[in-house]
Design an enzyme around this catalytic site. Structure first.
Site, PDB file in Angstrom:
ATOM      1  CE  LYS A  82       9.154  20.085  14.945  1.00 41.21           C
ATOM      2  NZ  LYS A  82       8.728  19.167  15.980  1.00 41.21           N
ATOM      3  CB  CYS A 166       0.805  15.447   4.850  1.00 37.78           C
ATOM      4  SG  CYS A 166       0.712  17.156   4.351  1.00 37.78           S
ATOM      5  CG  MET A 167      -2.822  18.338   4.419  1.00 41.13           C
ATOM      6  SD  MET A 167      -3.368  19.536   3.200  1.00 41.13           S
ATOM      7  CE  MET A 167      -4.142  18.828   1.905  1.00 41.13           C
ATOM      8  CG  MET A 341       0.754  12.777   9.045  1.00 44.09           C
ATOM      9  SD  MET A 341       0.144  13.596   7.599  1.00 44.09           S
ATOM     10  CE  MET A 341       0.200  15.265   8.157  1.00 44.09           C
ATOM     11  N   GLY A 378       0.582  19.124   8.943  1.00 45.60           N
ATOM     12  CA  GLY A 378       1.977  18.987   9.339  1.00 45.60           C
ATOM     13  C   GLY A 378       2.852  20.130   8.847  1.00 45.60           C
ATOM     14  CD  GLN A 379       4.120  20.093   3.758  1.00 41.35           C
ATOM     15  OE1 GLN A 379       5.110  20.546   3.236  1.00 41.35           O
ATOM     16  NE2 GLN A 379       3.166  19.491   3.090  1.00 41.35           N
TER      17      GLN A 379
END
Ligand code: SF4
Lengths: 799, 98
Positions: A82, A166-167, A341, A378-379
């Protein structure tokens, strides 16, 4: 001989590869690979929370090349699939380039002036019913501006980020254990650990550059034992010596089993625990900080989690529970736990987070390089923006709480607001916010306008038919969406605002290891796309012009007052002027004052300009340099640990310098397979796509590599239903239905009784099916498990 | 068409492993566009070019699964050629199925 362009490019590519292979910055490291006409600058990758640094090559106003940054400690020149395509994410043909307003059922172009007026009208009509749903992809200044606009300007705490999805359970886990959020360790632990345990995560696909750091050590001859504790085989499993497959939701039993073994074998670290830890259990009524218990009570509580009992609950063989207990009981190995996650998207998310911290604390595998319990995000700025800026509905910047009068006063002082401006009630957390937006006003749905920035809840909200669709359909509700590409969220929007992305704007992110990373804008955004932070400031200014009292500080100045050189306000609400002024610098310098309130000290903006990121607390040294902190709470590295102390948990919830070791029992999940819905459904991500793929689907190699979603199924389950590989089947839960092709023994391999569906595909919305049940403390929904069934299309479900 | 700078991570740093991987690379016609640099222990810098985007992708994947190779890290990508083409062609490359 003059080299042609292609030869130059090849030479540059080989120079970058050689530098990365040697792990040595070269002369080109600071300036980027030598290529005619290409100018280079640094930026963190736009995608995941690993926070790799890339060098961005710009020519003719466009990003034309990307290289891993050999000077960056995070990735040492490497990028994942990515990351090396990140430049192409800017150039999808369907970038949003003009504001669009829904009129007569169609979204039609309007001017920015009109768009800003429409938002100001909505705020004025119902300031209490206005909410912002933001993101862990917000830059720090974007999140900070939105936070100040809402909590400081509108006196409205209804702002929450998608990081809630997500967290949030990692946050509550850290708070309940250490009294302060975010990991104590850092990525350096991966260079020192002897054992790496993946708790329900798949770093080979989700944090590939971090994982390749460990694989690289093995290739160098280091012995690193990898243990994969998971509900499904993934690419990470292929690298693990031990794969422990557990029944969904039973990770709590496994962690309790390790705690039990440490006590039963008398191999817990008595010295560490007696000096630095205390014990906790759930209180009645339940609270995040529970009640204190004695070691004997703790011992009694975990006594039932014998290896055999844990095997019964989890399906993990008793011998493997003993193996984990023995490993944690050893002093001669260093153990790092990673999770993401799997542990966070869990209705017992806070509980399992605290248990894994407890395993490390009870065994003393904490605070030395390589000994760390570390959650990943994740971000790219879930830590920096959601957690540190505090854009969650209950927080203020710097770990301050809206319900704490002293904290509100501190924020009011820094923001120069009249005392009492900030509201003392928590705003709505994400699920509640969307419930209130989706519910008609007549039924108490008191969110009338929702402004979504940098995220895609139309695809990610669990149980979408309940939490997203009704709000879109309700003519009294209004949805504003700032984004870069059309998404399922913009499709439902009443007003779409085209945003600048990544290196089209200045930015600052904070990655998973407390590292704050800055970059400058390098290219212009397309068409009329504009920075999100400008959008927020422009709306604030419009309200200020209309006399809205909250948009003034206590001296009557604009909420986002920036003093221009020579005096007077800098008109940053004017787009042309905004592009000329570094608004990020001004907002960041203001925000820094908050960071010191909870020992998360940030350095001045210009220090980040000159670095590849620094991990907080960043503290000024006597010689004027700024020193980062790699290992928090450890006396050898953390400047806030008192001289001579080995460890100090200086934000201890019990205010005595101790971390808390929790007992949290295993409890059954809210929904389990039954006769009607006999399978577990797990959802997640894939290597090629970043979350909802709104960017990565515009990158042709990534789209081609993974063009559509699928359902992974065990061969025996498929055979029992006469389903063949590739066949399109119907996946159903009590909440919804989608049709997907079956993939047997594909990328991941779920066990019998479980199916897996990735959530990246906007044409097949798996979140129509997921459960909105959430953790009682973190309010984070469980996307990882609910009851489902699969059937052949055309066959009756009851046949 | 992108030119990629790669680091091929070998399973170990032994000269035999390097020789084996080199022999396997030489035997694969699909990997003829791969130029190898000077190996640093178990890490081998390389440049891959040529063919369509799809071919490049499948070559990286082939490299990744070659015996003796533990992983392939991409460290550099140039896509100026792609962006320099007329908008319609870029559009079909970026969004078409080809
Ligand atoms: S690992 Fe994450 S941050 Fe690093 S290059 Fe890949 S997507 Fe970007």
């Amino acid at each position: 001989m003059e080299l042609d362009r292609r030869s130059f490019v090849k030479l540059a590519a080989m120079a970058a590869a050689t530098a990365a292979a040697n792990r040595a910055p070269t002369a080109s490291a600071a300036t980027g690979p030598a290529q005619p006409g290409v100018s280079w600058d640094k930026a963190p990758c736009r995608f995941c929370g690993t926070g790799c640094h890339v060098q961005v090559g710009v020519k003719g106003g466009r990003v034309v090349a990307v290289a891993g940054d050999p000077e960056a400690e995070v990735n040492r020149g490497l990028l994942c699939v990515k990351g090396y395509h990140v430049g192409l994410a800017l150039y999808g043909k369907d970038r949003l380039t003009r504001p669009l307003l829904k009129q007569g059922g169609r979204q039609v172009p309007i001017s920015w002036e009109r768009a800003i007026d429409v938002i100001a009208d909505r705020v004025e009509a119902d300031p209490k019913g206005f909410a912002i749903y933001g993101s862990g992809q917000w830059t720090i200044p974007e999140g900070y501006a939105a936070q100040k606009f809402m909590k400081g300007g509108l006196a409205n705490n209804h702002i929450d980020p998608n990081a809630r999805l997500c967290m949030a359970s990692a946050v509550t886990g850290f708070l309940a254990t250490y009294g302060v959020d975010e990991p104590a360790g850092c990525y350096d632990d991966l260079d020192h650990c002897d054992v790496l345990i993946n708790w329900g995560n798949n770093p080979a696909e989700m944090h590939p550059v971090l994982f390749s750091r460990v694989i690289d050590r093995r290739s160098r001859g280091d012995e690193v034992l990898i243990i994969d504790i998971s509900t499904r085989r993934t690419r990470s499993t292929a690298h693990a010596q031990h794969y422990l497959e557990f029944r969904p939701h039973t990770d709590l039993a496994i962690a309790n089993g390790i705690l039990h073994q440490l006590i039963a074998n008398d191999s817990w670290n008595r010295e560490f625990v007696e000096k630095h830890c205390a014990f906790k259990a759930d209180s009645d009524p339940p609270g995040l900080h529970g009640r204190s218990i004695s070691f004997d009570e703790f011992k009694q509580a975990v006594a039932e989690y014998t290896p055999e009992r844990v095997e019964q609950i989890s399906g993990v063989p008793a011998r493997d529970i003993r193996m984990l207990g023995d490993l944690f009981g050893r002093r001669d190995v260093r153990i790092t736990s990673l999770w993401c996650m799997g542990m966070n998207q869990h209705t017992r998310g806070t509980a399992i987070n605290t248990l894994v911290h407890g395993v490390h604390l009870l065994s003393g595998h904490f605070g030395r390089p390589g000994d760390a319990p570390t959650s990943l995000t994740g971000q790219p700025s879930a830590c920096g923006t959601a957690r540190e800026v505090g854009t969650l509905a209950h927080l203020l910047p710097g770990g301050r709480l809206v319900q704490n009068a002293e904290h509100r006063k501190q924020a009011e002082e820094i923001w120069n607001l009249p005392e009492g401006r900030i509201h003392d009630e928590m705003g709505y957390h994400t699920v509640k916010m969307f419930e209130q937006w989706s519910k008609p006003a007549a039924e108490g749905g008191d969110i009338s306008t929702l402004w979504v920035q940098v995220t895609n809840p139309g695809q990610t909200m669990p149980n979408r038919h309940k939490l997203f669709d009704p709000g879109v359909a309700d003519p009294d509700k209004f949805l504003i969406v700032s984004d870069v590409y059309p998404t399922p969220t913009t499709a439902g929007a009443d007003l779409v605002l085209p945003s600048a992305m990544w290196v089209e704007k200045n930015g600052i992110f904070g990655n998973s290891e407390r590292r704050t990373q800055q970059w400058f804008k390098m290219v212009r955004p397309p068409g009329e796309a504009r920075d999100d932070v400008w959008q927020t400031i422009a709306v604030a200014r419009r309200l200020h012009e209309r006399g809205y009292p909250g948009m003034k500080d206590k001296d009557g100045r604009f909420l986002f007052h920036i003093e221009r050189d020579g005096g007077g306000p800098e008109p940053i609400w004017d787009w042309r002027r905004f592009r000329e002024v570094n608004v990020d610098r001004a907002l960041f310098e203001e925000y820094r004052a908050f960071s010191r309130l909870k020992h998360k000290d940030l350095a001045p903006y210009d220090v980040y300009v000159a670095s590849r990121g620094l991990r907080w607390p960043v503290v000024e040294q006597p010689d004027g340099t700024w020193r980062e902190t790699r290992f928090r709470f450890s006396g050898f590295d953390d400047p806030y640990v008192a001289e001579g102390q080995e460890f100090d948990f200086y934000h201890s919830p019990t205010k005595d310098g101790r971390a808390q070791i929790w007992f949290r029992p295993y409890e059954a999940p809210p929904e389990s397979p039954d006769a009607d819905y006999p399978l577990w459904l797990c959802t997640g991500r894939v290597l090629e796509h970043w979350h909802t793929a709104s960017m990565t689907m515009r990158i042709p190699p990534l789209r081609r590599a993974m063009p559509n979603a699928y359902v992974e199924m065990h061969r025996d389950d498929a055979r029992a239903l006469s389903i063949s590989d590739g066949e399109v089947v119907r996946v159903e839960t009590r909440r919804g239905t989608i049709d997907l092709p079956v993939w047997i023994e594909g990328r991941g391999a779920p066990p019998r009784g479980t199916v897996f569906v990735p959530f990246f595909d906007e044409s097949r919305l798996i979140n129509d099916l997921t459960l909105d049940a959430h953790d009682p403390f973190s309010k984070q929904p469980d996307f990882k498990k609910c009851a489902a069934r699969v059937r052949r299309i055309g066959e009756d479900a009851n046949a | 068409m992108p030119v990629l700078g790669l680091v091929v991570v070998l399973e170990d740093a032994r000269a035999e492993t390097r020789a084996d991987v080199a022999a396997r690379l030489a035997a694969r016609a699909e990997l003829s566009g791969l130029s190898l640099g000077e190996a640093a222990a178990h890490r081998w810098p390389a440049v891959l070019e040529g063919g369509s985007a799809r071919e490049i992708e499948s070559r990286v994947e082939l490299l990744r699964t070659l015996p003796g190779v533990a992983g392939v890290d991409v460290v550099y990508a140039d896509f100026e050629d792609l962006l320099a083409r007329p908008p319609a062609a870029v559009s079909s490359e970026l969004h078409g199925e080809g």
